[in-house]
Design a protein around this motif. Structure first.
Motif, PDB file in Angstrom:
ATOM      1  N   ASP A 163       1.291  -1.202  -0.051  1.00  0.00           N
ATOM      2  CA  ASP A 163      -0.054  -0.165  -0.295  1.00  0.00           C
ATOM      3  C   ASP A 163       0.786   1.066  -0.335  1.00  0.00           C
ATOM      4  OD1 ASP A 163      -2.096   1.730   0.806  1.00  0.00           O
ATOM      5  OD2 ASP A 163      -2.263   1.275   2.679  1.00  0.00           O
ATOM      6  N   VAL A 164       0.521   1.941  -1.269  1.00  0.00           N
ATOM      7  CA  VAL A 164       1.147   3.376  -0.691  1.00  0.00           C
ATOM      8  C   VAL A 164       1.570   4.567   0.875  1.00  0.00           C
ATOM      9  CG1 VAL A 164       1.469   5.364  -2.037  1.00  0.00           C
ATOM     10  CG2 VAL A 164       1.371   3.489  -3.651  1.00  0.00           C
ATOM     11  N   PHE A 165      -0.419   3.999   1.118  1.00  0.00           N
ATOM     12  CA  PHE A 165       0.295   4.041   2.491  1.00  0.00           C
ATOM     13  C   PHE A 165       0.571   4.566   3.443  1.00  0.00           C
ATOM     14  CE2 PHE A 165      -3.539   6.055  -0.470  1.00  0.00           C
ATOM     15  CZ  PHE A 165      -3.306   7.378  -0.308  1.00  0.00           C
ATOM     16  N   SER A 166       1.284   2.623   3.429  1.00  0.00           N
ATOM     17  CA  SER A 166       2.525   1.996   3.865  1.00  0.00           C
ATOM     18  C   SER A 166       3.919   1.731   3.277  1.00  0.00           C
ATOM     19  CB  SER A 166       1.380   1.092   4.706  1.00  0.00           C
ATOM     20  OG  SER A 166       0.903   1.721   5.891  1.00  0.00           O
ATOM     21  N   ILE A 182      -4.254   5.872 -10.948  1.00  0.00           N
ATOM     22  CA  ILE A 182      -3.749   5.050 -10.006  1.00  0.00           C
ATOM     23  C   ILE A 182      -4.494   6.612  -9.197  1.00  0.00           C
ATOM     24  CG2 ILE A 182      -2.628   4.357  -8.200  1.00  0.00           C
ATOM     25  CD1 ILE A 182      -3.081   2.353 -10.348  1.00  0.00           C
ATOM     26  N   ILE A 183      -4.146   7.872  -8.938  1.00  0.00           N
ATOM     27  CA  ILE A 183      -4.118   9.118  -8.407  1.00  0.00           C
ATOM     28  C   ILE A 183      -5.541   9.256  -8.425  1.00  0.00           C
ATOM     29  CG2 ILE A 183      -3.920  10.722  -9.932  1.00  0.00           C
ATOM     30  CD1 ILE A 183      -1.912  12.155  -7.949  1.00  0.00           C
ATOM     31  N   GLU A 184      -6.374   9.525  -8.965  1.00  0.00           N
ATOM     32  CA  GLU A 184      -8.016   9.575  -9.077  1.00  0.00           C
ATOM     33  C   GLU A 184      -8.847   8.768  -8.745  1.00  0.00           C
ATOM     34  OE1 GLU A 184      -7.263   6.838 -13.128  1.00  0.00           O
ATOM     35  OE2 GLU A 184      -6.794   8.270 -11.919  1.00  0.00           O
ATOM     36  N   HIS A 185      -7.776   7.558  -7.794  1.00  0.00           N
ATOM     37  CA  HIS A 185      -9.132   6.531  -6.259  1.00  0.00           C
ATOM     38  C   HIS A 185      -8.310   6.979  -5.562  1.00  0.00           C
ATOM     39  CE1 HIS A 185     -10.268   3.559  -9.959  1.00  0.00           C
ATOM     40  NE2 HIS A 185      -9.045   4.431 -10.660  1.00  0.00           N
ATOM     41  N   VAL A 193       1.908  10.773  -3.351  1.00  0.00           N
ATOM     42  CA  VAL A 193       2.934  11.539  -4.436  1.00  0.00           C
ATOM     43  C   VAL A 193       4.664  11.605  -3.782  1.00  0.00           C
ATOM     44  CG1 VAL A 193       3.671  13.644  -5.967  1.00  0.00           C
ATOM     45  CG2 VAL A 193       1.300  12.651  -6.178  1.00  0.00           C
ATOM     46  N   GLU A 194       3.752  12.387  -2.253  1.00  0.00           N
ATOM     47  CA  GLU A 194       4.952  12.238  -1.570  1.00  0.00           C
ATOM     48  C   GLU A 194       5.867  11.024  -0.944  1.00  0.00           C
ATOM     49  OE1 GLU A 194       3.073  14.609   2.215  1.00  0.00           O
ATOM     50  OE2 GLU A 194       2.710  16.825   1.097  1.00  0.00           O
ATOM     51  N   ASN A 195       5.265  10.274  -0.481  1.00  0.00           N
ATOM     52  CA  ASN A 195       5.372   8.879  -0.426  1.00  0.00           C
ATOM     53  C   ASN A 195       6.036   8.327  -1.495  1.00  0.00           C
ATOM     54  OD1 ASN A 195       4.154   9.010   1.870  1.00  0.00           O
ATOM     55  ND2 ASN A 195       2.785   7.116   1.833  1.00  0.00           N
ATOM     56  N   LEU A 196       5.666   7.888  -2.628  1.00  0.00           N
ATOM     57  CA  LEU A 196       6.611   8.360  -3.936  1.00  0.00           C
ATOM     58  C   LEU A 196       8.262   8.517  -4.145  1.00  0.00           C
ATOM     59  CD1 LEU A 196       3.600   7.502  -6.238  1.00  0.00           C
ATOM     60  CD2 LEU A 196       4.532   5.936  -4.916  1.00  0.00           C
ATOM     61  N   MET A 197       7.924  10.304  -4.061  1.00  0.00           N
ATOM     62  CA  MET A 197       9.029  10.350  -4.008  1.00  0.00           C
ATOM     63  C   MET A 197       9.923  10.111  -3.080  1.00  0.00           C
ATOM     64  SD  MET A 197       8.695  12.927  -6.816  1.00  0.00           S
ATOM     65  CE  MET A 197       9.573  14.578  -6.136  1.00  0.00           C
ATOM     66  N   ARG A 198       9.909  10.166  -1.960  1.00  0.00           N
ATOM     67  CA  ARG A 198      10.422   9.441  -0.520  1.00  0.00           C
ATOM     68  C   ARG A 198      11.319   7.951  -1.096  1.00  0.00           C
ATOM     69  NH1 ARG A 198       7.606  11.715   2.949  1.00  0.00           N
ATOM     70  NH2 ARG A 198       5.779   9.347   3.311  1.00  0.00           N
ATOM     71  N   THR A 205      12.535   9.445 -11.500  1.00  0.00           N
ATOM     72  CA  THR A 205      11.167  10.522 -12.256  1.00  0.00           C
ATOM     73  C   THR A 205      10.753   9.597 -11.257  1.00  0.00           C
ATOM     74  OG1 THR A 205      12.646  10.933 -14.216  1.00  0.00           O
ATOM     75  CG2 THR A 205      10.442  10.708 -14.232  1.00  0.00           C
ATOM     76  N   LEU A 206       9.590  10.168 -11.347  1.00  0.00           N
ATOM     77  CA  LEU A 206       8.278   9.862 -10.733  1.00  0.00           C
ATOM     78  C   LEU A 206       7.503  10.002 -11.873  1.00  0.00           C
ATOM     79  CD1 LEU A 206       5.600   8.653  -9.228  1.00  0.00           C
ATOM     80  CD2 LEU A 206       6.050  11.152  -7.949  1.00  0.00           C
ATOM     81  N   ILE A 207       6.690   9.298 -12.559  1.00  0.00           N
ATOM     82  CA  ILE A 207       5.673   9.799 -13.368  1.00  0.00           C
ATOM     83  C   ILE A 207       3.736   9.171 -13.777  1.00  0.00           C
ATOM     84  CG2 ILE A 207       4.909   9.395 -16.542  1.00  0.00           C
ATOM     85  CD1 ILE A 207       7.689   8.429 -16.640  1.00  0.00           C
ATOM     86  N   VAL A 208       3.014   9.914 -13.442  1.00  0.00           N
ATOM     87  CA  VAL A 208       1.775   9.931 -13.222  1.00  0.00           C
ATOM     88  C   VAL A 208       0.933  10.129 -14.548  1.00  0.00           C
ATOM     89  CG1 VAL A 208      -0.029  10.574 -11.533  1.00  0.00           C
ATOM     90  CG2 VAL A 208       1.812  10.084 -10.112  1.00  0.00           C
TER      91      VAL A 208
END
Length: 305
Positions: A163-166, A182-185, A193-198, A205-208
């Motif tokens: 889970d991105v939030f954990s 994904i982000i619309e869900h 986004v912050e968790n993925l950037m870390r 590169t983060l692509i959404v």
């Protein structure tokens, strides 16, 4: 069997400890600090948090209806009930093809470690593993990740239920992270986004990608008699909203592209455009957006210093 690629870059989702160790004769990773165990099922490492999922009811629709969204339970059931690997209708397949092409056109490195967030039908692994990228397919659904490994059993392909939030990955782990449609869900896009950037390496590169200026539609649920958003889309985005999702000191740049004009979609011109290569299609798409600026998709790329 414990995948070495994963075991070297994950930490305990319960207490954050690293490294995790593998138990002799057992297909699992263990945390010596808190005692948490993470099993490998069907070759997939399962690293959902041991504690109950945070009941995040901050989205507008859940706040209005005083309802709670247990997203982990929802998307585990979604993976079982919905076949992400089934054949798409020609129009949907054409849009998905152009989204994939836009994403891969952003790659500048010829190799690297790639995280596919919400892997669905695992087209990232299908495309990038033969090109010698190391791909980790991540999804909340065990069914999707299991099927991903079964269909694309490359040595440089691994899968994880997380889970991105954990997020279980250590900082500075990936060269590329892809989160397509994904982000619309998700309940909290900013934390997403912050968790993925870390988890990105310096220079990563983060692509959404997500629907552009989507008008969210609702239907009346037959179970609770309340309005529910179609396709579980709970957010609508434009370039202004997305560009404010991350402003950390390690941000090098944030760029976006809008594409997939509505006119050819409504006229079913995909029956003709499917024969176009990506470059020719881009020219045609830009032409239609000059006539009537109505793109259906936006791609945002965050580059880390």
């Amino acid at each position: 069997m414990i995948n070495r690629t994963l075991s070297e870059i994950v930490h305990c989702t319960n207490c954050g400890a690293i490294p995790l160790t593998s138990a002799e004769g057992k297909s699992q990773l263990n945390c010596k600090k808190c005692g948490a165990n993470y099993e490998v099922k069907n070759g997939v490492l399962v690293m959902l948090p041991n504690h109950a999922a945070k009941e995040m009811a901050d989205s507008e629709i859940h706040s209005k209806q005083s309802s709670v969204f247990n997203y982990i339970d929802h998307y585990q059931k979604d993976g079982i009930e919905h076949d992400y690997f089934q054949e798409r209708d020609p129009g949907t397949e054409h849009i998905e093809r152009r989204v994939r092409e836009q994403i891969f056109s952003q790659f500048t490195n010829t190799t690297g470690k790639v995280l596919d967030v919400g892997c669905g039908r695992a087209w990232v692994a299908q495309h990038l593993c033969p090109k010698n990228y190391e791909v980790i397919s991540m999804d909340i659904s065990l069914k999707n990740t299991t099927e991903a490994l079964k269909l694309y059993p490359f040595k440089n392909h691994s899968a994880i239920v997380a889970d991105v939030f954990s997020l279980p990955f250590n900082e500075n782990s990936f060269d590329y992270i892809i989160a397509s449609e994904i982000i619309e869900h998700v309940v909290d896009p900013k934390i997403f986004v912050e968790n993925l950037m870390r988890a990105l390496k310096p220079g990563g590169t983060l692509i959404v990608t997500t629907p552009y200026k989507e008008k969210i539609r609702y239907s009346l649920c037959v179970h609770c008699n309340k309005l529910t958003p179609l396709h579980a889309h709970i957010h609508s985005f434009d370039e202004k909203i997305l560009s404010t999702m991350y402003a950390g000191e390690d941000l090098q740049s944030c760029n976006y592209i809008t594409f997939a004009n509505k006119i050819p979609i409504h006229l079913r011109m995909h029956l003709f455009f499917r024969f176009f290569g990506f470059r020719c299609w881009k020219i045609a798409d830009r032409f239609f957006n000059l006539i009537h600026n109505s793109p259906m998709r936006i791609l945002v790329k965050w580059q880390k210093k």
